[in-house]
Design a protein around this motif. Structure first.
Motif, short mmCIF file in Angstrom:
data_model
loop_
_atom_site.label_atom_id
_atom_site.label_comp_id
_atom_site.label_asym_id
_atom_site.label_seq_id
_atom_site.Cartn_x
_atom_site.Cartn_y
_atom_site.Cartn_z
N VAL A 149 0.87 -1.17 0.00
CA VAL A 149 0.00 0.00 0.00
C VAL A 149 0.91 1.23 0.00
CG1 VAL A 149 -1.62 1.34 1.39
CG2 VAL A 149 -1.90 -1.13 1.17
N VAL A 150 0.62 2.18 -0.88
CA VAL A 150 1.45 3.38 -0.96
C VAL A 150 0.80 4.51 -0.18
CG1 VAL A 150 2.50 5.06 -2.52
CG2 VAL A 150 2.28 2.68 -3.22
N PHE A 151 1.54 5.06 0.76
CA PHE A 151 1.06 6.21 1.52
C PHE A 151 1.69 7.47 0.98
CE2 PHE A 151 -0.32 2.99 4.42
CZ PHE A 151 -1.39 3.58 5.09
N GLN A 152 0.86 8.44 0.67
CA GLN A 152 1.37 9.72 0.16
C GLN A 152 1.44 10.72 1.30
OE1 GLN A 152 2.45 10.09 -2.84
NE2 GLN A 152 1.58 8.32 -3.90
N GLY A 153 2.26 11.74 1.09
CA GLY A 153 2.31 12.84 2.05
C GLY A 153 3.19 12.57 3.26
N ALA A 154 3.88 11.44 3.25
CA ALA A 154 4.74 11.15 4.39
C ALA A 154 6.08 11.85 4.20
CB ALA A 154 4.96 9.65 4.52
N PRO A 155 6.52 12.63 5.18
CA PRO A 155 7.83 13.24 5.04
C PRO A 155 8.91 12.18 5.23
CG PRO A 155 6.84 13.83 7.15
CD PRO A 155 5.83 12.99 6.41
N GLY A 156 10.05 12.38 4.57
CA GLY A 156 11.15 11.43 4.71
C GLY A 156 11.79 11.52 6.09
N ASP A 170 -8.93 -1.58 9.07
CA ASP A 170 -7.49 -1.78 9.31
C ASP A 170 -6.69 -0.52 9.02
OD1 ASP A 170 -7.69 -4.29 10.11
OD2 ASP A 170 -6.86 -5.22 8.31
N TYR A 171 -7.36 0.46 8.43
CA TYR A 171 -6.65 1.63 7.96
C TYR A 171 -5.73 2.22 9.03
CZ TYR A 171 -5.64 6.07 5.83
OH TYR A 171 -4.98 7.13 5.31
N VAL A 199 -14.34 6.16 1.36
CA VAL A 199 -13.95 5.07 2.24
C VAL A 199 -12.63 4.50 1.74
CG1 VAL A 199 -16.29 4.45 2.89
CG2 VAL A 199 -15.23 3.36 0.93
N SER A 200 -11.92 3.84 2.63
CA SER A 200 -10.66 3.24 2.23
C SER A 200 -10.87 1.75 2.06
CB SER A 200 -9.60 3.50 3.28
OG SER A 200 -8.45 2.77 2.94
N ALA A 214 -3.50 7.04 1.93
CA ALA A 214 -3.26 6.14 0.81
C ALA A 214 -4.32 6.40 -0.25
CB ALA A 214 -3.32 4.70 1.30
N PRO A 215 -4.07 7.39 -1.14
CA PRO A 215 -5.11 7.78 -2.10
C PRO A 215 -5.51 6.65 -3.04
CG PRO A 215 -3.03 8.85 -2.60
CD PRO A 215 -2.85 8.17 -1.29
N ALA A 216 -4.54 5.75 -3.34
CA ALA A 216 -4.87 4.68 -4.29
C ALA A 216 -5.89 3.70 -3.71
CB ALA A 216 -3.59 3.94 -4.69
N GLU A 217 -6.02 3.71 -2.38
CA GLU A 217 -6.95 2.78 -1.75
C GLU A 217 -8.32 3.40 -1.57
OE1 GLU A 217 -5.82 -0.28 -1.23
OE2 GLU A 217 -3.88 0.38 -1.97
#
Lengths: 253, 306
Positions: A78-85, A141-142, A135-136, A118-121
């Motif tokens: 699952v790809v999470f966006q917006g996470a800072p490194g 489990d989100y 909804v995700s 996770a926008p793709a979800e």
């Protein structure tokens, strides 16, 4: 009575970093940077300081171990966006005591309030007769997934939350430490220093910090990415030459 | 003395890497294998991203194989023609393997495929080698005559077209089996970050029926070609070769390989095979361990987010 006292100037905060340019060379093993600053407030109301450091944004891929026919396998990632490194939140006392939930969420203060998703979800559907509900696909489990991202990043030293990380040293003078691990991503970092009074942010100061590869490391990194084929050929040539040289040297001895 | 690796983007102890390289190089020279199957898991344990470990390890294997193949060549223990045929298959295999690995990384199943391949290949081959060579050792201890290796070569080896002479191996066989063998090993080389010696050596002995004297040298020769190519492809396609990491490993590796090649003459062939079998088997079990045991942390971060 209610006369001529001029209105008190608004509270302000100042801050600076001991280092604004971190160079990643072959001896780089992480860095400790001190952020120091001062609160200016003639009314001397009780003040709280929150320091939020964010590194360049990096999407995160997470997989969950699932048991299939007795074997532990990886789920679909699952790809999470917006996470800072890199992310650090430091404050002089627990964030929940400094400001309310909504304020912290809006500012992205604290690992629990990071705006990662996770926008793709995501899926828009009608539920309970309500149209266009977002909804995700991860369902209930989100939260577990989201918490896992923070937990894994914290373990790698990339995320940190320290509710005693900001220390008032003398009057309005304060300091906080930013610990960059060796695995900190390169790029531009932003340190936001927020001054809170009465559970509201009243002043802000932003400082930037850059982490970049330097010298030999940088040259190699650039070469590997700009001319990958020459880089690959050169590295194999070095390997074969070294192997051949060793056998020749040993034949003599 | 810690050093920051530019591609792996982690900091590791440089001395430790050199010593590791030397130890694995010794094993490489001793058994005629690349040693990648030992090194890649260790690198991953040290915190190096698996994709970088696999790709940089191919470079190290090429170097230590080069180091020992020269000594084998001097002893006329390399069948260059057979090695070339194997490598032709290996080249195609590593091109295929790098693409497969790229695709698996995108799917997020690269780690899984790496552990399953290790578990299955190392477990099975290690187990077979161990039982076979222990039986041979026991027979010798009891003073029984060594079981005659059947000269009855499998008929399918001879029924196939495209026959070719391999004078040094005293063989006249079809090129199809070695090419297919090379192809399989090439794919594994890219996926597992190994040279594939642990498969090639037994396959050359038991399937191709090559004389034991030329097996090790020939295997090393083909490993150089396959891993060298894999390394270039990984660098070109995935940008995952860390030349600093590879150089530190090979500095120790090329020296270790020399000592290993010298030490190999002091042991009996079946004892060496038993040791290698045990080593291969144990590494296979260790890598497969994670497949069966409930993980402490149910989530994992994966590399290559985009």
């Amino acid at each position: 009575m209610a006369d001529a006292l001029p209105p008190a100037p608004p509270a302000a905060v100042a801050a600076a970093l001991t280092e604004t340019n971190v160079r990643v060379t072959s001896s780089f093993r992480g860095a400790r940077i001190v952020l120091y600053g001062a609160v200016f407030d003639p009314t001397a109301r009780p003040s709280d300081v929150v320091v939020i450091v964010r590194g360049p944004e990096q999407p995160v891929r997470v997989a969950r171990k699932v048991q299939v026919a007795g074997l532990w396998l990886n789920s679909r990632p699952v790809v999470f966006q917006g996470a800072p490194g890199f992310y650090m939140a430091a404050s002089n006392r627990p964030l929940a005591d400094i400001a309310g939930f909504a304020t912290l969420r809006r500012l992205g203060a604290g690992v629990d309030h990071l705006a990662i998703n996770a926008p793709a979800e995501r899926r828009v559907e009608t539920r309970y007769g309500v149209r266009d509900m977002v909804v995700s696909r991860l369902g209930t489990d989100y939260l577990a997934w989201r918490r896992a991202v923070v937990r894994l990043k914290t373990r790698a030293g990339l995320y940190a939350a320290d509710e005693r990380g900001v220390r008032f040293v003398d009057g309005g003078l304060f300091r906080a430490e930013i610990a960059l691990p060796a695995g900190a991503p390169t790029g531009v970092y932003q340190a936001r220093v927020l001054l809170f009074q009465d559970r509201r942010p009243v002043a802000e100061r932003v400082r930037t910090l850059s982490v970049e590869k330097a010298g030999f490391e940088r040259a190699l990194y650039l070469l590997a990415h700009d001319r990958p084929w020459s880089y690959g050929l050169a590295s194999v040539a070095v390997a074969l030459a070294a192997g051949w040289a060793a056998s020749v040297a040993f034949r003599r001895s | 003395m810690d050093i920051y690796l530019p591609i792996a983007e982690v900091s590791v102890n440089a001395l430790l890497l050199v010593v590791l390289g030397a130890a694995v190089g010794f094993i490489s020279g001793l058994f005629g294998i690349g040693g990648g199957f030992l090194m890649t898991p260790v690198l991953v344990l040290l915190g190096i991203p698996p994709a970088v470990a696999v790709a940089s390890e191919a470079n190290h294997v090429a170097a230590s194989s080069m180091s020992s193949v020269v000594s084998y060549g001097r002893k006329r223990a390399v069948d260059f023609r057979m090695g070339g045929v194997l490598a032709a298959g290996g080249a195609a295999g590593s091109v295929l393997g790098v693409e497969v690995f790229r695709w698996l990384r995108l799917l997020g199943q690269a780690d899984l495929v790496v552990s399953v391949s290790y578990f299955v290949f190392l477990g099975v081959i290690g187990g077979l080698m161990l039982t076979e060579s222990l039986a041979a050792v026991l027979r010798r201890r009891r003073g029984e005559p060594a079981k005659r290796r059947g000269d009855r070569r499998p008929p399918w080896l001879y029924g196939l077209p495209l026959k070719m002479r391999f004078p040094r191996s005293r063989l006249y066989i079809s090129v199809i089996p070695p090419v297919v063998l090379g192809l399989g090993v090439g794919v594994l080389s890219a996926i597992m970050g190994v040279g594939g010696g642990f498969i090639l050596v037994p396959a050359m002995i038991y399937v191709l029926r090559m004389p034991a004297a030329v097996v090790v040298g020939t295997s090393l020769f083909q490993i150089i070609i396959t891993t060298g190519l894999t390394s270039v492809l990984q660098a070109g396609r995935n940008q995952t070769v860390d030349v600093v990491l590879a150089t530190l490993l090979l500095a120790g590796g090329v020296l270790g390989a020399q000592f290993g090649a010298k030490a190999s003459s002091r042991f009996r062939a079946e004892e060496l095979r038993a040791l290698l079998g045990l080593l291969v088997f144990l590494v296979g079990l260790r890598m497969g361990f994670g497949l069966f045991v409930a993980p402490e942390e149910p989530f994992i971060l994966m590399s290559g987010a985009n």
